[in-house]
Design an enzyme around this catalytic site. Structure first.
Site, PDB file in Angstrom:
ATOM      1  N   LYS A 172     -10.671   9.277  20.401  1.00 60.92           N
ATOM      2  CA  LYS A 172     -11.153   9.338  21.997  1.00 60.92           C
ATOM      3  C   LYS A 172     -10.153   9.640  22.683  1.00 60.92           C
ATOM      4  O   LYS A 172     -10.013  10.421  23.647  1.00 60.92           O
ATOM      5  CB  LYS A 172     -11.923   8.219  22.420  1.00 60.92           C
ATOM      6  CG  LYS A 172     -13.079   7.524  21.577  1.00 60.92           C
ATOM      7  CD  LYS A 172     -13.791   6.383  22.270  1.00 60.92           C
ATOM      8  CE  LYS A 172     -12.927   5.017  22.136  1.00 60.92           C
ATOM      9  NZ  LYS A 172     -12.734   4.428  21.032  1.00 60.92           N
TER      10      LYS A 172
ATOM     11  N   ARG B  15     -18.985  -0.031  27.182  1.00 64.12           N
ATOM     12  CA  ARG B  15     -18.668  -0.450  25.773  1.00 64.12           C
ATOM     13  C   ARG B  15     -19.927  -1.177  25.529  1.00 64.12           C
ATOM     14  O   ARG B  15     -20.352  -1.752  24.543  1.00 64.12           O
ATOM     15  CB  ARG B  15     -17.692  -1.268  25.621  1.00 64.12           C
ATOM     16  CG  ARG B  15     -16.388  -0.530  24.944  1.00 64.12           C
ATOM     17  CD  ARG B  15     -15.411  -1.466  24.595  1.00 64.12           C
ATOM     18  NE  ARG B  15     -14.672  -1.101  23.614  1.00 64.12           N
ATOM     19  CZ  ARG B  15     -13.439  -0.381  23.641  1.00 64.12           C
ATOM     20  NH1 ARG B  15     -13.129   0.365  24.550  1.00 64.12           N
ATOM     21  NH2 ARG B  15     -12.948   0.037  22.473  1.00 64.12           N
TER      22      ARG B  15
ATOM     23  N   ARG C   9      -1.669   3.727  12.830  1.00 63.81           N
ATOM     24  CA  ARG C   9      -1.228   4.161  14.453  1.00 63.81           C
ATOM     25  C   ARG C   9      -0.117   3.493  14.844  1.00 63.81           C
ATOM     26  O   ARG C   9      -0.029   2.343  14.824  1.00 63.81           O
ATOM     27  CB  ARG C   9      -2.356   3.722  15.109  1.00 63.81           C
ATOM     28  CG  ARG C   9      -2.298   4.077  16.652  1.00 63.81           C
ATOM     29  CD  ARG C   9      -3.665   4.464  17.404  1.00 63.81           C
ATOM     30  NE  ARG C   9      -4.272   3.183  17.440  1.00 63.81           N
ATOM     31  CZ  ARG C   9      -5.643   3.174  18.013  1.00 63.81           C
ATOM     32  NH1 ARG C   9      -6.150   4.472  18.471  1.00 63.81           N
ATOM     33  NH2 ARG C   9      -6.310   2.148  18.005  1.00 63.81           N
TER      34      ARG C   9
ATOM     35  N   ARG D 246       0.081  -1.254  18.386  1.00 62.47           N
ATOM     36  CA  ARG D 246      -0.548  -2.093  19.448  1.00 62.47           C
ATOM     37  C   ARG D 246      -0.967  -3.545  18.973  1.00 62.47           C
ATOM     38  O   ARG D 246      -1.096  -3.714  17.766  1.00 62.47           O
ATOM     39  CB  ARG D 246      -1.894  -1.369  19.474  1.00 62.47           C
ATOM     40  CG  ARG D 246      -1.813  -0.144  20.596  1.00 62.47           C
ATOM     41  CD  ARG D 246      -2.847   0.619  20.743  1.00 62.47           C
ATOM     42  NE  ARG D 246      -4.428  -0.231  20.708  1.00 62.47           N
ATOM     43  CZ  ARG D 246      -5.556   0.316  20.919  1.00 62.47           C
ATOM     44  NH1 ARG D 246      -5.798   1.652  21.077  1.00 62.47           N
ATOM     45  NH2 ARG D 246      -6.525  -0.439  20.802  1.00 62.47           N
TER      46      ARG D 246
ATOM     47  N   ARG E 151     -13.486  -5.617  15.994  1.00 54.40           N
ATOM     48  CA  ARG E 151     -13.629  -4.457  17.132  1.00 54.40           C
ATOM     49  C   ARG E 151     -14.772  -3.483  16.497  1.00 54.40           C
ATOM     50  O   ARG E 151     -15.420  -2.840  16.926  1.00 54.40           O
ATOM     51  CB  ARG E 151     -12.223  -3.932  16.955  1.00 54.40           C
ATOM     52  CG  ARG E 151     -11.408  -4.281  17.999  1.00 54.40           C
ATOM     53  CD  ARG E 151      -9.951  -3.858  17.800  1.00 54.40           C
ATOM     54  NE  ARG E 151      -9.776  -2.600  18.244  1.00 54.40           N
ATOM     55  CZ  ARG E 151      -8.685  -1.786  17.869  1.00 54.40           C
ATOM     56  NH1 ARG E 151      -7.710  -2.349  16.888  1.00 54.40           N
ATOM     57  NH2 ARG E 151      -8.373  -0.491  17.884  1.00 54.40           N
TER      58      ARG E 151
HETATM   59  P1  ADP Z   1      -9.829   1.349  20.826  1.00 53.09           P
HETATM   60  O1  ADP Z   1     -11.037   2.254  21.294  1.00 53.09           O
HETATM   61  O2  ADP Z   1      -9.147   1.868  19.819  1.00 53.09           O
HETATM   62  O3  ADP Z   1     -10.570   0.030  20.218  1.00 53.09           O
HETATM   63  P2  ADP Z   1      -9.197   0.622  23.515  1.00 53.09           P
HETATM   64  O4  ADP Z   1      -7.762   0.751  24.130  1.00 53.09           O
HETATM   65  O5  ADP Z   1     -10.182   1.579  24.200  1.00 53.09           O
HETATM   66  O6  ADP Z   1      -9.199   0.904  21.924  1.00 53.09           O
HETATM   67  O7  ADP Z   1      -9.660  -0.878  23.554  1.00 53.09           O
HETATM   68  C1  ADP Z   1      -8.917  -2.021  23.248  1.00 53.09           C
HETATM   69  C2  ADP Z   1      -9.268  -3.262  23.602  1.00 53.09           C
HETATM   70  O8  ADP Z   1      -9.479  -3.384  25.131  1.00 53.09           O
HETATM   71  C3  ADP Z   1     -11.043  -3.442  23.350  1.00 53.09           C
HETATM   72  O9  ADP Z   1     -10.914  -4.196  21.843  1.00 53.09           O
HETATM   73  C4  ADP Z   1     -11.356  -4.585  24.152  1.00 53.09           C
HETATM   74  O10 ADP Z   1     -10.868  -5.959  23.768  1.00 53.09           O
HETATM   75  C5  ADP Z   1     -10.777  -4.171  25.605  1.00 53.09           C
HETATM   76  N1  ADP Z   1     -11.546  -3.368  26.334  1.00 53.09           N
HETATM   77  C6  ADP Z   1     -11.307  -1.819  26.431  1.00 53.09           C
HETATM   78  N2  ADP Z   1     -12.401  -1.352  27.117  1.00 53.09           N
HETATM   79  C7  ADP Z   1     -13.204  -2.232  27.386  1.00 53.09           C
HETATM   80  C8  ADP Z   1     -14.506  -2.401  28.214  1.00 53.09           C
HETATM   81  N3  ADP Z   1     -15.070  -1.481  28.453  1.00 53.09           N
HETATM   82  N4  ADP Z   1     -15.124  -3.588  28.320  1.00 53.09           N
HETATM   83  C9  ADP Z   1     -14.509  -4.571  27.657  1.00 53.09           C
HETATM   84  N5  ADP Z   1     -13.258  -4.678  27.091  1.00 53.09           N
HETATM   85  C10 ADP Z   1     -12.645  -3.628  26.847  1.00 53.09           C
END
Ligand code: ADP
Ligand code: ZN
Length: 208
Positions: free
Chosen positions: A13, A88, A122, A152, A163
């Site tokens: 993404k 999400r 990663r 990360r 996740r």
């Molecule tokens: P990835 O898609 O690889 O899991 P992201 O950077 O999108 O990485 O998300 C990392 C973390 O940030 C998630 O596991 C969650 O804890 C938090 N997070 C990100 N976007 C949201 C969202 N829309 N709602 C709630 N938590 C979020």
């Protein structure tokens, strides 16, 4: 153009969103990246969300939606945006529909096995945010800015499982929610041909 990009963790993404942002001149908004920046800078918001991120849980909707709303009100979002990692869950999607509904939802499909492999390999540059993978990149510093690369905080085996579960339970229902706005692409494809397909699709859509 208002775009949402959906997909399991590490489906690509962020990489795709970055390219769309560059080619279509709309801001790339990653709530996860905004959270991580706040954690690194040890802001109040960072302290609030750190626990959720490191365990792989969703940050509560009120915090997440507030942050998104502030971001979408900024001037650079006037002509659209690409949202990576939001919504999400269905509640967040309803919130977004009321505020500024997306026109198209790009879905990147990937198997759990491939996702796990990518996450464990990663590396990211904490400064310019470039993303690398250990299977292709053997240096420990960023080729763009020279900064030492990092894993990360949430890219570890314990958190991945969580996740993934969250994705299956909370995020996947969005495919039905968005229904005919969804266009699926194979996240497993090599990054260049995947992006070519997406770019062609968006160009066609823009002309309509
Ligand atoms: P990835 O898609 O690889 O899991 P992201 O950077 O999108 O990485 O998300 C990392 C973390 O940030 C998630 O596991 C969650 O804890 C938090 N997070 C990100 N976007 C949201 C969202 N829309 N709602 C709630 N938590 C979020
Ligand atoms: Zn860098």
């Amino acid at each position: 153009m208002k775009i949402v990009i959906l997909g399991a963790p590490a489906s690509g993404k962020g990489t795709v969103a970055k390219k769309i942002s560059r080619d279509f001149n709309i801001p790339h908004i990653s709530i996860g990246a905004m959270f991580r920046e706040n954690i690194n800078k040890k802001t109040q918001l960072g302290c609030q969300v750190e626990q959720y991120i490191t365990t792989g849980e969703l940050v509560p909707d009120n915090i997440t939606c507030d942050l998104l709303k502030i971001r979408l009100k900024q001037k650079d979002c006037e002509n659209g945006f690409i949202l990576d990692g939001f919504p999400r869950n269905v509640n967040q999607a309803k919130f977004l529909n009321e505020f500024s509904a997306p026109e198209v939802v790009l879905l990147l499909s990937i198997t759990e096995q491939e996702s796990i492999k990518r996450i464990l390999g990663r590396l990211t540059c904490p400064k310019c945010k470039e993303i690398y993978n250990l299977s292709f990149y053997k240096n420990s510093t960023c080729k763009i800015c020279g900064t030492t690369l990092e894993h990360r905080v949430d890219d570890n085996e314990q958190t991945i499982k969580k996740r993934f579960d969250v994705y299956q339970k909370e995020t996947k229902p969005l495919i039905d929610f968005y229904n005919d706005k969804v266009v699926e692409f194979r996240g497993q494809d090599d990054p260049d041909s995947l992006y070519d397909e997406i770019k062609n699709f968006l160009n066609l859509n823009l002309m309509m």
